[in-house]
Motif scaffolding. Structure first.
Motif, PDB file in Angstrom:
ATOM      1  N   GLU A  77       0.827  -1.207   0.000  1.00 25.80           N
ATOM      2  CA  GLU A  77       0.000   0.000   0.000  1.00 25.80           C
ATOM      3  C   GLU A  77       0.864   1.261   0.000  1.00 25.80           C
ATOM      4  OE1 GLU A  77      -3.682   0.046   0.073  1.00 25.80           O
ATOM      5  OE2 GLU A  77      -2.997  -1.833  -0.776  1.00 25.80           O
ATOM      6  N   PHE A  78       2.000   1.216   0.657  1.00 26.84           N
ATOM      7  CA  PHE A  78       2.923   2.353   0.671  1.00 26.84           C
ATOM      8  C   PHE A  78       3.536   2.554  -0.714  1.00 26.84           C
ATOM      9  CE2 PHE A  78       6.992   4.429   1.801  1.00 26.84           C
ATOM     10  CZ  PHE A  78       6.492   5.514   2.506  1.00 26.84           C
ATOM     11  N   ASP A  79       3.929   1.460  -1.363  1.00 29.44           N
ATOM     12  CA  ASP A  79       4.482   1.554  -2.716  1.00 29.44           C
ATOM     13  C   ASP A  79       3.448   2.077  -3.702  1.00 29.44           C
ATOM     14  OD1 ASP A  79       6.936   0.617  -1.906  1.00 29.44           O
ATOM     15  OD2 ASP A  79       6.482  -1.483  -2.353  1.00 29.44           O
ATOM     16  N   ARG A  80       2.198   1.702  -3.535  1.00 33.42           N
ATOM     17  CA  ARG A  80       1.129   2.171  -4.429  1.00 33.42           C
ATOM     18  C   ARG A  80       1.016   3.690  -4.378  1.00 33.42           C
ATOM     19  NH1 ARG A  80      -4.139   0.707  -6.342  1.00 33.42           N
ATOM     20  NH2 ARG A  80      -3.864  -1.440  -5.688  1.00 33.42           N
ATOM     21  N   VAL A  81       1.055   4.261  -3.178  1.00 35.43           N
ATOM     22  CA  VAL A  81       0.916   5.709  -3.036  1.00 35.43           C
ATOM     23  C   VAL A  81       2.116   6.436  -3.631  1.00 35.43           C
ATOM     24  CG1 VAL A  81       0.644   7.593  -1.367  1.00 35.43           C
ATOM     25  CG2 VAL A  81      -0.512   5.422  -0.988  1.00 35.43           C
ATOM     26  N   LEU A  82       3.308   5.860  -3.487  1.00 35.31           N
ATOM     27  CA  LEU A  82       4.516   6.493  -4.019  1.00 35.31           C
ATOM     28  C   LEU A  82       4.611   6.384  -5.534  1.00 35.31           C
ATOM     29  CD1 LEU A  82       7.239   5.412  -1.422  1.00 35.31           C
ATOM     30  CD2 LEU A  82       6.083   7.612  -1.610  1.00 35.31           C
ATOM     31  N   GLY A  83       3.789   5.550  -6.139  1.00 34.39           N
ATOM     32  CA  GLY A  83       3.835   5.398  -7.590  1.00 34.39           C
ATOM     33  C   GLY A  83       4.561   4.153  -8.040  1.00 34.39           C
ATOM     34  N   GLY A  84       4.772   3.196  -7.122  1.00 36.85           N
ATOM     35  CA  GLY A  84       5.425   1.948  -7.489  1.00 36.85           C
ATOM     36  C   GLY A  84       6.679   1.663  -6.701  1.00 36.85           C
ATOM     37  N   GLY A  85       7.096   2.557  -5.834  1.00 37.34           N
ATOM     38  CA  GLY A  85       8.296   2.358  -5.038  1.00 37.34           C
ATOM     39  C   GLY A  85       9.031   3.666  -4.820  1.00 37.34           C
TER      40      GLY A  85
END
Length: 454
Positions: A77-85
């Protein structure tokens, strides 16, 4: 004899950074009350220093860029918000209410990176190393290459990072860091601006990803000068009500990704747990037949989420009826109530109106207008909406049902959750393809929708 130069003092606003020659109760720039704090400045004239190195401008087309993969944190979920990582050299600012879970999230992210072989440093200005260890054991957040330190001196932090090469750095929080050469107190506008500038320089010159945890003011904005949000690459807000177990991570600025994506977490005794299917969680305790309960689909970035909207209309014993709205825009609900009174003849002006979005979610898009109207009409008529029905559509002032975006994705999510019927605007029916197990019915006006439902 040469006259000794004296230090001068100014008063700087802690809200906007504006300056004033004397103390005033109200900031002349932003209008905030009791925010001017005395700061000392040198009276000496700054001499222009001739630089020995001048960078040479280059053509943008001549710059060779190597496409590198983003660093996966292991928290989906954190990677999703950042745009993939995480992008190398990025500076990320995370804000949220006290106790919402900012430090917990950062500890879990660094723990996941450490378990993947990354060397990480967690700098805390609010907790001791022993307290961080206790928190890490409780959350099962640890790693062979995860280092922690309790430090607030900016020069010491920069020296530690220059001495040892790290793959990720967390500063918790930016308001506790101070520069020894700056006379103002930690947390002041000058200190925060100087610390943010130094960390930005460090991230861009070394390629080190840096996370800055920031406090928020009583109005919900990140404390400190607004220029800090302009300097960083990404600004994330951790939202949620402490009385609810769900937390939502939302990006309001992202130079390397979309600002529409959200991450959903559940807070428990073991820390933050990812919620990969928020729709199932938000609808888990929905009753079978209950007037005033309607399900709709809202879009958060590329993800459709089904939420339950509840409405309650009751007689008022006050001269001015109450309007208590949680999770929805107050002005939007007032507009829909006015349309229902005018176009449907429902007398709601003298009644108390209560509305709530289950799960503590906040919805601002107009695609849920039809669901709001249906929830109010259901409780007003004391007739429940069919459990297998979901509604999508925006309501205009003339009572028409207007088109919204991503209708196909919304309906697919509803079908996946077991819904069998969906009301959509007539203008979008031609763009939709058939979905197995789902009956799609179109309506043009609010009156038509009420006839279909009741």
């Amino acid at each position: 004899m040469q006259k000794q130069k004296r230090d001068k003092f100014i008063f700087r606003c802690q809200s906007c950074g504006g300056q004033a020659p004397k103390w005033m109760g109200k900031c002349p720039d932003c209008g905030a009350w009791d925010t001017l704090v005395e700061e000392r400045i040198s009276s000496g004239v700054l001499k222009k220093k001739k630089s020995s190195f001048l960078p040479e401008p280059v053509l943008l087309d001549s710059v060779e860029v190597q496409e590198t993969d983003r660093i996966k944190t292991g928290v989906g979920e954190f990677d999703r918000v950042l745009g993939g990582g995480i992008v190398d050299g990025t500076l990320i600012l995370i804000g949220g209410d006290p106790g919402i879970g900012k430090s917990t999230l950062m500890l879990q992210v660094l723990s996941s990176l450490s378990k993947a072989g990354k060397k990480c440093l967690y700098v805390s200005g609010e907790e001791s190393v022993r307290q961080l260890s206790m928190r890490g054991k409780r959350l099962n957040s640890h790693g062979a290459s995860m280092f922690v330190v309790s430090e607030t001196d900016l020069d010491s932090i920069l020296a530690m990072v220059e001495l040892t090469k790290y793959d990720a750095l967390v500063i918790d929080s930016i308001q506790t860091v101070f520069h020894p050469d700056v006379s103002s107190t930690p947390g002041s506008v000058t200190q925060i601006r100087e610390a943010a500038m130094q960390f930005m320089k460090l991230a861009k010159t070394t390629g080190l990803p840096i996370f800055l945890v920031g406090h928020v003011t009583k109005v919900g904005a990140i404390a400190g000068p607004r220029i800090m949000e302009h300097m960083v690459d990404t600004v994330l807000y951790f939202e949620g009500d402490k009385s609810h177990v769900f937390r939502i991570l939302r990006a309001v600025k992202n130079r390397f990704g979309s600002t529409n994506e959200i991450g959903v977490f559940e807070m428990n005794e073991k820390g933050l747990t990812e919620v990969p299917n928020p729709s199932a969680v938000f609808l888990a305790e929905r009753s079978s037949v209950s007037p005033g309960s309607v399900v709709t689909s809202c879009m958060e970035g590329t993800r459709p989420i089904l939420v339950e909207i509840q409405g309650l209309v009751s007689s008022s014993g006050l001269g001015t009826p109450r309007r208590t709205i949680l999770g929805l825009d107050n002005h939007r609900v007032a507009l829909i109530v006015a349309v229902m009174e005018k176009r449907l003849g429902m007398n709601l002006s003298g009644l108390d109106i209560f509305m709530n979005v289950i799960g503590g979610v906040k919805i601002v898009e107009p695609a849920v207008d039809l669901a709001i109207a249906a929830a109010l009409a259901s409780t007003f008529l004391d007739k429940p909406v069919d459990k297998g029905t979901t509604l999508i559509g925006e309501i205009g002032l003339t009572g028409e049902i207007r088109a919204v975006g991503h209708v196909q994705a919304r309906i697919k999510e509803a079908a996946k959750m077991g819904f069998t019927k969906c009301l959509v605007p007539s203008s979008t029916i031609k763009q939709l393809s058939k979905i197995k197990g789902m009956t799609i019915e179109s309506v043009s006006f609010l009156k038509d929708a009420m006839e279909v439902l009741f």
